[in-house]
Scaffold this motif. Structure first.
Motif, PDB file in Angstrom:
ATOM      1  N   TYR A 172     112.278 162.999  67.612  1.00 63.29           N
ATOM      2  CA  TYR A 172     112.347 161.683  66.513  1.00 63.29           C
ATOM      3  C   TYR A 172     112.436 162.609  64.777  1.00 63.29           C
ATOM      4  O   TYR A 172     111.751 163.371  64.680  1.00 63.29           O
ATOM      5  CB  TYR A 172     111.119 161.048  66.769  1.00 63.29           C
ATOM      6  CG  TYR A 172     110.622 159.652  64.998  1.00 63.29           C
ATOM      7  CD1 TYR A 172     111.246 158.685  64.704  1.00 63.29           C
ATOM      8  CD2 TYR A 172     110.241 160.547  64.168  1.00 63.29           C
ATOM      9  CE1 TYR A 172     111.440 158.110  63.713  1.00 63.29           C
ATOM     10  CE2 TYR A 172     109.663 159.785  63.441  1.00 63.29           C
ATOM     11  CZ  TYR A 172     110.463 158.638  62.777  1.00 63.29           C
ATOM     12  OH  TYR A 172     110.011 157.750  61.886  1.00 63.29           O
ATOM     13  N   ASP A 173     113.102 161.688  63.743  1.00 63.72           N
ATOM     14  CA  ASP A 173     113.162 162.598  62.777  1.00 63.72           C
ATOM     15  C   ASP A 173     113.434 164.230  62.513  1.00 63.72           C
ATOM     16  O   ASP A 173     114.956 163.958  61.868  1.00 63.72           O
ATOM     17  CB  ASP A 173     111.928 162.346  62.037  1.00 63.72           C
ATOM     18  CG  ASP A 173     111.710 162.683  60.643  1.00 63.72           C
ATOM     19  OD1 ASP A 173     112.468 162.909  59.692  1.00 63.72           O
ATOM     20  OD2 ASP A 173     111.224 163.502  59.241  1.00 63.72           O
ATOM     21  N   GLY A 203     116.028 159.152  63.028  1.00 62.28           N
ATOM     22  CA  GLY A 203     115.002 158.464  63.785  1.00 62.28           C
ATOM     23  C   GLY A 203     114.747 158.848  64.728  1.00 62.28           C
ATOM     24  O   GLY A 203     114.175 159.807  65.204  1.00 62.28           O
ATOM     25  N   GLU A 204     115.271 157.607  65.997  1.00 64.64           N
ATOM     26  CA  GLU A 204     114.702 158.227  67.578  1.00 64.64           C
ATOM     27  C   GLU A 204     115.969 157.020  68.333  1.00 64.64           C
ATOM     28  O   GLU A 204     116.676 156.067  67.851  1.00 64.64           O
ATOM     29  CB  GLU A 204     113.402 158.062  68.237  1.00 64.64           C
ATOM     30  CG  GLU A 204     112.840 156.380  67.795  1.00 64.64           C
ATOM     31  CD  GLU A 204     111.020 156.492  68.347  1.00 64.64           C
ATOM     32  OE1 GLU A 204     110.753 156.598  68.068  1.00 64.64           O
ATOM     33  OE2 GLU A 204     111.286 154.888  68.150  1.00 64.64           O
ATOM     34  N   SER A 219     121.206 156.459  65.878  1.00 63.19           N
ATOM     35  CA  SER A 219     120.031 156.886  65.989  1.00 63.19           C
ATOM     36  C   SER A 219     119.079 155.447  65.076  1.00 63.19           C
ATOM     37  O   SER A 219     119.746 154.869  63.674  1.00 63.19           O
ATOM     38  CB  SER A 219     118.913 157.863  65.614  1.00 63.19           C
ATOM     39  OG  SER A 219     118.828 158.101  64.008  1.00 63.19           O
ATOM     40  N   SER A 220     117.707 155.268  65.720  1.00 64.08           N
ATOM     41  CA  SER A 220     116.323 153.871  65.033  1.00 64.08           C
ATOM     42  C   SER A 220     116.020 154.664  64.007  1.00 64.08           C
ATOM     43  O   SER A 220     115.080 155.111  64.889  1.00 64.08           O
ATOM     44  CB  SER A 220     116.281 153.274  66.730  1.00 64.08           C
ATOM     45  OG  SER A 220     115.206 152.201  65.933  1.00 64.08           O
ATOM     46  N   GLU A 221     115.714 153.827  62.817  1.00 67.05           N
ATOM     47  CA  GLU A 221     114.383 154.548  62.422  1.00 67.05           C
ATOM     48  C   GLU A 221     113.728 153.019  62.549  1.00 67.05           C
ATOM     49  O   GLU A 221     114.147 152.508  61.461  1.00 67.05           O
ATOM     50  CB  GLU A 221     115.476 154.493  60.744  1.00 67.05           C
ATOM     51  CG  GLU A 221     114.322 154.717  59.809  1.00 67.05           C
ATOM     52  CD  GLU A 221     112.751 156.254  60.446  1.00 67.05           C
ATOM     53  OE1 GLU A 221     112.316 155.483  61.355  1.00 67.05           O
ATOM     54  OE2 GLU A 221     113.264 156.735  60.059  1.00 67.05           O
ATOM     55  N   TYR A 222     112.657 152.965  62.472  1.00 63.39           N
ATOM     56  CA  TYR A 222     111.992 152.107  62.588  1.00 63.39           C
ATOM     57  C   TYR A 222     111.269 151.513  61.696  1.00 63.39           C
ATOM     58  O   TYR A 222     110.065 150.876  61.836  1.00 63.39           O
ATOM     59  CB  TYR A 222     111.067 151.678  64.414  1.00 63.39           C
ATOM     60  CG  TYR A 222     109.987 152.894  64.195  1.00 63.39           C
ATOM     61  CD1 TYR A 222     109.034 153.236  63.780  1.00 63.39           C
ATOM     62  CD2 TYR A 222     110.785 153.894  64.792  1.00 63.39           C
ATOM     63  CE1 TYR A 222     107.440 153.973  63.334  1.00 63.39           C
ATOM     64  CE2 TYR A 222     110.047 154.840  65.777  1.00 63.39           C
ATOM     65  CZ  TYR A 222     108.054 155.054  64.483  1.00 63.39           C
ATOM     66  OH  TYR A 222     107.867 156.207  64.589  1.00 63.39           O
ATOM     67  N   GLN A 293     118.196 149.436  67.204  1.00 61.14           N
ATOM     68  CA  GLN A 293     119.067 150.430  68.747  1.00 61.14           C
ATOM     69  C   GLN A 293     120.025 150.251  69.839  1.00 61.14           C
ATOM     70  O   GLN A 293     120.048 149.584  69.608  1.00 61.14           O
ATOM     71  CB  GLN A 293     117.661 150.799  68.895  1.00 61.14           C
ATOM     72  CG  GLN A 293     117.755 152.271  69.832  1.00 61.14           C
ATOM     73  CD  GLN A 293     116.133 152.849  70.694  1.00 61.14           C
ATOM     74  OE1 GLN A 293     115.030 153.000  69.713  1.00 61.14           O
ATOM     75  NE2 GLN A 293     115.723 152.995  71.858  1.00 61.14           N
TER      76      GLN A 293
END
Length: 715
Positions: A172-173, A203-204, A219-222, A293
């Motif tokens: 992550y990151d 993100g992840e 990737s997913s950034e939340y 995501q």
């Protein structure tokens, strides 16, 4: 129709009807689909194409069977291919998934899988909390699957087969790469490297691809809100440049109320009487109620689509099908002219498949009369079941009671995802063989949970309704309620849920016809402890305060005819083709008005135009969900005459390509109009008084930003 309107010669794929559909499918039967693909939970989707077939893997957390794989021929209608494992004991050596001695793994287990196909083999990778990375291999997506425990601390990963190397992209990151050994016996020692440093906007939940020689990582950034990021490089090891490819797309969905105090280590959240803290977002807050995501793939004709997660109110996390447009070398979600935004309704992918009504279906058969030798595949057990304590016998599901402190501790609770937007689940319960202290019934598994059921107390069968926070309501003995009807020994239990509005209510019947509601509406917030949406559940346990929770009581309950009804699955009325309608703007209650000067404006409710022909439009069907709107005042067709700016939406005498709109089904009689000239939506900013434009990127979460209408058929 003018002969020079060549744009009307459309290839109409799947020109069937949605009228016979009994369970939600995204397929509208007119060549279009409406998101979400599934109106029940399907989180952390990862997708691949193998030839003309598509496959999708998703999270199943602590449930068994686990690790679901779906199959499709058209990306819209899906079927269950297999689960990668049947029981946790098939793949793990410990008992932590069995609810033994109060052990529980709610919110753990299978999450964020990745599915790949390479040289004739299917591979599914997933992390299992405390057990490291797990790998499943099969010659076919329908199984059987060979299991391998790889261990390590690699999660939320993607896997890339690349010229003899196999890489895991994770973290992550700070994004890392680790190389697998070619035979998957472990990892190449010393291969872990940071490829994207912290602070790069990543993100992840990564999804990695090699396309035309370049490496892409989605990737997913939340935080502070959900969005899709993308990185690209000439080398797997970087350097990478990054950008956002999907932002602010909620499909008109509000941020859900969230349980915030269910993560304590002492499991107090499992106790009856526990008071949950529920935090609601603002009326127009996005949060993670956005597309954020998932993976992407290319169809045989070169079109690209993303299958991507969106946190979707009471049903939990679900999956949407998103067209992708390549822009400056980036796979941008959305259509040309409207980057980063996904249509709610769009044309089905052109994959060369002519669908018929019999092929329109969701992944599961949800109702079950228990007459078969096996359960319908939609069912999953809450934790590992104790198989000797349940059976299918003479057309009944038999659950034998074992000790439990409450519903959350109960063994052999059989669950399936609640399906929206609205559904009702009804089951027939025969409780005669319950022993003293046994309770059985129908529940919603969520935090808080609630159930309606039958308990044997003082040798009498009592009807009870239980809410985890507020406690038990005893409605009396069945003989007191209706001694004549209960001579048959059956009681009918029902849950009705509105999963957009996030509530459920409970009722019972002694004759299977007349139902009486009990208790209060159960709120359905989302929570990150069980990490799932709401689930219908059948249960039977022996109530204990402490002690051996595997000790059977000797009693049992019989369940029959579990029926799920979905009154909103038939969406044919959501497309008012050939009808005359009015369009009322949800932002301020004004109506879409075709002025006699040819400009489209807003008519106030108290104006003389509000109920006149100036505000009435005939919907002409132009195939594949595309419509032309003709104003009944004789001024012509709604047309985008310029670039979509204010006053560019006008009434024009002659229909043209600029008159085409993609009808957006927002459900419950609501819609948007997407201009096929701008790929943006017709709207006006509330309270500013300007005419309509076709330059709105999409709906706000509360649907009040000026481009969402309530339509009403007036003819």
């Amino acid at each position: 129709m003018k002969s020079n309107l060549l744009f009307l010669s459309l290839l109409i794929i799947g020109t069937t009807t949605n009228a016979q559909v009994k369970s939600w499918t995204a397929d509208n039967g007119n060549g279009t689909y409406t998101n979400p693909l599934f109106y029940d939970e399907f989180s952390d989707p990862d997708c691949i194409r193998v030839g003309e077939d598509y496959y999708l893997a998703g999270t199943t957390m602590h449930c068994a069977p686990g690790l679901v794989v779906l199959h499709s021929k058209d990306l819209v209608n899906w079927e269950l291919a297999s689960y990668c494992f049947n029981r946790w004991s098939d793949i793990l050596p410990d008992d932590k998934f069995k609810l033994i001695n109060d052990n529980q793994v709610y919110g753990q287990g299978v999450w964020a899988p990745v599915i790949r196909y390479h040289e004739g083999k299917f591979y599914v990778f997933t992390n299992v909390n405390g057990n490291g990375l797990q790998l499943f291999i099969s010659d076919t997506a329908y199984g059987p699957w060979e299991h391998r425990a790889l261990g390590g601390h690699i999660y939320d990963l993607s896997v890339l087969f690349d010229e003899g190397h196999v890489y895991a992209i994770h973290g992550y990151d700070e994004v890392k790469v680790t190389e697998f050994k070619p035979d998957f016996s472990g990892y190449v020692e010393g291969s872990e490297r940071v490829i994207i440093p912290k602070g790069s906007g990543m993100g992840e939940g990564h999804h990695a691809y090699k396309i035309d020689g370049k490496y892409y990582i989605l990737s997913s950034e939340y935080a502070p809100m959900g969005r899709m990021q993308c990185a690209r490089s000439e080398s797997i090891y970087g350097p990478y440049e990054t950008t956002a490819i999907s932002v602010m797309e909620s499909l008109g969905t509000q941020k859900f109320p969230l349980v915030t105090n269910a993560n304590d280590s002492k499991n107090k959240w499992m106790e009856d009487g526990y008071k949950f803290t529920v935090v609601s977002g603002g009326d127009n807050e996005l949060g993670n109620a956005t597309i954020h995501q998932g993976g992407m793939l290319m169809t045989p004709n070169g079109d690209w689509y993303g299958l991507t997660m969106l946190d979707f109110v009471g049903v939990g996390r679900t999956t949407c099908l998103c067209p992708i447009t390549w822009q400056d070398g980036w796979p941008v979600y959305g259509l040309k002219g409207n980057p980063g935004r996904t249509p709610r309704t769009w044309v089905k992918p052109n994959v060369g498949v002519n669908e018929t009504i019999t092929e329109m279906h969701g992944p599961y058969k949800r109702s079950d009369n228990f007459n078969g030798k096996t359960l319908n595949k939609v069912w999953q057990w809450n934790h590992e079941p104790i198989d000797k304590m349940w059976s299918l016998k003479k057309g009944k599901l038999v659950l034998r009671a074992m000790g439990a402190q409450n519903f959350l501790y109960a063994h052999n609770t059989l669950t399936q995802r609640c399906i929206g937007p609205v559904s009702t689940a009804t089951v027939t319960l025969t409780p005669n063989k319950l022993k003293e202290g046994d309770v059985a019934g129908l529940a919603i598994l969520n935090l808080p949970y609630a159930w309606i059921g039958i308990c044997r107390l003082n040798k009498q069968l009592h009807l009870q309704w239980m809410h985890q926070e507020t406690g038990m309501i005893d409605l009396g003995t069945l003989n007191d309620i209706n001694p004549v009807a209960f001579k048959e020994g059956k009681v009918y239990l029902r849950i009705e849920g509105d999963y957009d509005e996030m509530w459920a209510k409970f009722s019972y019947s002694t004759d299977g016809i007349n139902y009486k509601e009990v208790g209060n509406k159960l709120p359905l917030p989302y929570q990150l402890k069980i990490f799932q949406g709401s689930r219908y559940s059948l249960f039977c346990y022996h109530a204990i305060s402490q002690g051996n929770n595997t000790q059977p009581s000797g009693g049992y309950a019989e369940f029959d005819d579990f029926v799920v009804e979905e009154p909103m699955a038939n969406r044919s009325a959501n497309f008012p083709m050939g009808k005359v309608i009015t369009l009322t703007n949800l932002s301020n209650g004004t109506r879409f008005w075709g002025m006699n000067r040819g400009i489209c404006h807003s008519a106030a409710p108290n104006s003389m135009q509000f109920n006149s022909n100036d505000c009435k439009f005939r919907v002409h069907d132009r195939g594949q969900g595309r419509v032309v709107l003709e104003c009944l005042n004789g001024m012509g067709y709604v047309t985008v005459t310029g670039f979509g700016l204010s006053a560019d939406v006008r009434l024009v005498k002659e229909e043209s390509e600029a008159s085409l709109f993609q009808w957006q089904d927002m459900l419950r009689g609501q819609c948007m109009l997407m201009s096929l000239k701008t790929h943006r939506y017709v709207g006006c900013t509330p309270d500013q008084g300007e005419p309509y434009s076709a330059d709105f990127p999409g709906s706000s979460p509360n649907r009040k930003n000026g481009c969402v209408f309530q339509f009403e058929v007036v003819e």
